[in-house]
Design a protein around this motif. Structure first.
Motif, PDB file in Angstrom:
ATOM      1  N   THR A   1       0.823  -1.207   0.000  1.00 24.67           N
ATOM      2  CA  THR A   1       0.000   0.000   0.000  1.00 24.67           C
ATOM      3  C   THR A   1       0.856   1.256   0.000  1.00 24.67           C
ATOM      4  O   THR A   1       0.546   2.244  -0.679  1.00 24.67           O
ATOM      5  CB  THR A   1      -0.940   0.005   1.214  1.00 24.67           C
ATOM      6  OG1 THR A   1      -1.781  -1.152   1.168  1.00 24.67           O
ATOM      7  CG2 THR A   1      -1.811   1.253   1.238  1.00 24.67           C
ATOM      8  N   TYR A   2       1.956   1.210   0.729  1.00 27.22           N
ATOM      9  CA  TYR A   2       2.893   2.333   0.773  1.00 27.22           C
ATOM     10  C   TYR A   2       3.412   2.651  -0.630  1.00 27.22           C
ATOM     11  O   TYR A   2       3.390   3.815  -1.071  1.00 27.22           O
ATOM     12  CB  TYR A   2       4.041   1.989   1.720  1.00 27.22           C
ATOM     13  CG  TYR A   2       5.219   2.928   1.667  1.00 27.22           C
ATOM     14  CD1 TYR A   2       5.185   4.164   2.298  1.00 27.22           C
ATOM     15  CD2 TYR A   2       6.393   2.553   0.999  1.00 27.22           C
ATOM     16  CE1 TYR A   2       6.275   5.016   2.255  1.00 27.22           C
ATOM     17  CE2 TYR A   2       7.491   3.397   0.960  1.00 27.22           C
ATOM     18  CZ  TYR A   2       7.424   4.631   1.594  1.00 27.22           C
ATOM     19  OH  TYR A   2       8.514   5.478   1.538  1.00 27.22           O
TER      20      TYR A   2
ATOM     21  N   ASN B   1       0.672   4.004  -3.062  1.00 23.15           N
ATOM     22  CA  ASN B   1       0.392   5.439  -2.922  1.00 23.15           C
ATOM     23  C   ASN B   1       1.452   6.280  -3.617  1.00 23.15           C
ATOM     24  O   ASN B   1       1.146   7.299  -4.251  1.00 23.15           O
ATOM     25  CB  ASN B   1       0.301   5.804  -1.443  1.00 23.15           C
ATOM     26  CG  ASN B   1      -0.934   5.239  -0.773  1.00 23.15           C
ATOM     27  OD1 ASN B   1      -1.947   4.988  -1.433  1.00 23.15           O
ATOM     28  ND2 ASN B   1      -0.867   5.024   0.533  1.00 23.15           N
TER      29      ASN B   1
ATOM     30  N   LYS C   1       0.765   5.983  -7.461  1.00 25.53           N
ATOM     31  CA  LYS C   1      -0.371   6.788  -7.916  1.00 25.53           C
ATOM     32  C   LYS C   1      -0.032   8.267  -7.927  1.00 25.53           C
ATOM     33  O   LYS C   1      -0.389   8.989  -8.868  1.00 25.53           O
ATOM     34  CB  LYS C   1      -1.579   6.531  -7.010  1.00 25.53           C
ATOM     35  CG  LYS C   1      -2.213   5.159  -7.194  1.00 25.53           C
ATOM     36  CD  LYS C   1      -3.407   4.998  -6.262  1.00 25.53           C
ATOM     37  CE  LYS C   1      -4.109   3.659  -6.476  1.00 25.53           C
ATOM     38  NZ  LYS C   1      -5.244   3.484  -5.538  1.00 25.53           N
ATOM     39  N   SER C   2       0.659   8.718  -6.898  1.00 26.32           N
ATOM     40  CA  SER C   2       1.054  10.118  -6.827  1.00 26.32           C
ATOM     41  C   SER C   2       2.025  10.478  -7.953  1.00 26.32           C
ATOM     42  O   SER C   2       1.905  11.529  -8.591  1.00 26.32           O
ATOM     43  CB  SER C   2       1.696  10.400  -5.468  1.00 26.32           C
ATOM     44  OG  SER C   2       2.163  11.728  -5.385  1.00 26.32           O
TER      45      SER C   2
END
Length: 328
Positions: free
Chosen positions: A289-290, A293, A296-297
């Motif tokens: 998940t880290y 993110n 996606k950013s």
């Protein structure tokens, strides 16, 4: 000195007269005493040799050779070593007195772990705290991190010498991180860990032997990331090249893989690592998940920059057309 030391400490030296006394003393003052201390002078042109030779501790074994670089010097140290474990120390860093004792205790209790590092305080020449390297301690998280970066302070690690028989020595190829590459090869054979404790002071400056290495380039980081992911997933693909490009914001390397495919690639990596560490599923999911993110950013940033370029290109063409119309 013990003829069969448990640890062989390897300290490469190159023009280190400013810092070498503190580095050597930090090893000689370890509470764990059963080690040999291999100091290798890699062609220093300052007073490093005379400073080293001023120490009389019988555990010190001093060697000097013509300058050949950090990786080759480390390999010489390993070849000279007698210990079951190899410990690293950099010429400008400082090990805390309990470092070896705590790392050896951990390794003796965890035979499936081949390497253990520690966290580190980052300090400057004026002794002020610059920050901390709080790298993860769990093997599963470290394996995920190694896909994209190096979660170890080189000067903090101790590893089993027999792992070298399996994966080979430090790679001396130009354009490669010698430590990141070695840890990456190790992780596919055994577990790696960090102690969740600060046991090293890591000096922050631009002249360190390892810190100023010509091999420490963006190309080296990117290339190792791609190699690690390919090895983990056992295939090559454009999206495997694009994934670290976006994670590290190297937009000039990004070839345009679809975001959904990149996310799927991260999920594949998660699945493989879970198979390796089934009892750490939740930790691996959190790490995935880290990076998700970050991905996606980064992809959003790339799209915004691309749009900015397209808008700029549109106005340049428009202005060019107006100028051409003036001369018709």
């Amino acid at each position: 000195m013990n003829d069969t030391p448990l640890i062989s400490v390897i300290l490469p030296v190159y023009n280190a007269e400013k810092y070498i006394v503190d580095a050597i003393n930090s090893i000689l003052n370890q509470t764990f005493r059963n080690f040999e201390f291999i100091i290798l002078n890699d062609g220093s042109k300052d007073n490093s040799e005379s400073i080293i030779q001023s120490f009389t501790d019988e555990r010190i074994r001093y060697f000097k050779h013509d300058n050949c670089g950090l990786a080759a010097t480390l390999n010489k140290g390993i070849e000279y070593s007698k210990g079951k474990y190899i410990a690293r120390q950099d010429q400008d860093d400082i090990s805390y007195p309990e470092r070896f004792a705590k790392q050896i205790e951990f390794l003796e209790k965890n035979p499936k772990i081949c390497l253990v590092g520690t966290r580190a305080r980052i300090f400057t020449d004026d002794l002020k705290t610059y920050g901390y390297h709080n790298h993860p301690s769990e093997s599963s998280v470290i394996m995920f991190d190694l896909m994209f970066n190096n979660p170890f302070v080189h000067s903090s690690v101790i590893f089993r010498k027999n792992i070298i028989d399996e994966v080979g020595l430090y790679n001396t190829t130009k354009g490669m991180y010698e430590d990141y590459n070695l840890w990456s090869r190790m992780m596919f054979n055994a577990g790696l860990a960090n102690l969740a404790e600060v046991l090293v002071d890591y000096r922050h400056h631009d002249q360190g032997m390892s810190k100023a290495s010509i091999f420490s380039t963006k190309n080296a980081l990117y290339g190792q990331c791609v190699l690690n992911i390919e090895t983990l997933l056992k295939r090559s693909a454009l999206l495997i090249q694009d994934l670290p490009a976006l994670i590290h914001g190297e937009f000039d390397r990004y070839k345009g893989s679809d975001l959904k495919d990149l996310i799927h690639c991260l999920s594949e990596m998660e699945q493989v690592i879970v198979e390796r560490f089934p009892n750490q599923k939740e930790l691996i999911k959190e790490r995935k998940t880290y990076y998700l993110n970050i991905l996606k950013s980064a992809h959003l940033s790339y799209r915004l920059k691309l749009n900015e370029k397209n808008v700029l290109k549109f106005y340049i063409i428009k202005i060019k057309n107006k100028i051409e119309n003036l001369f018709r």
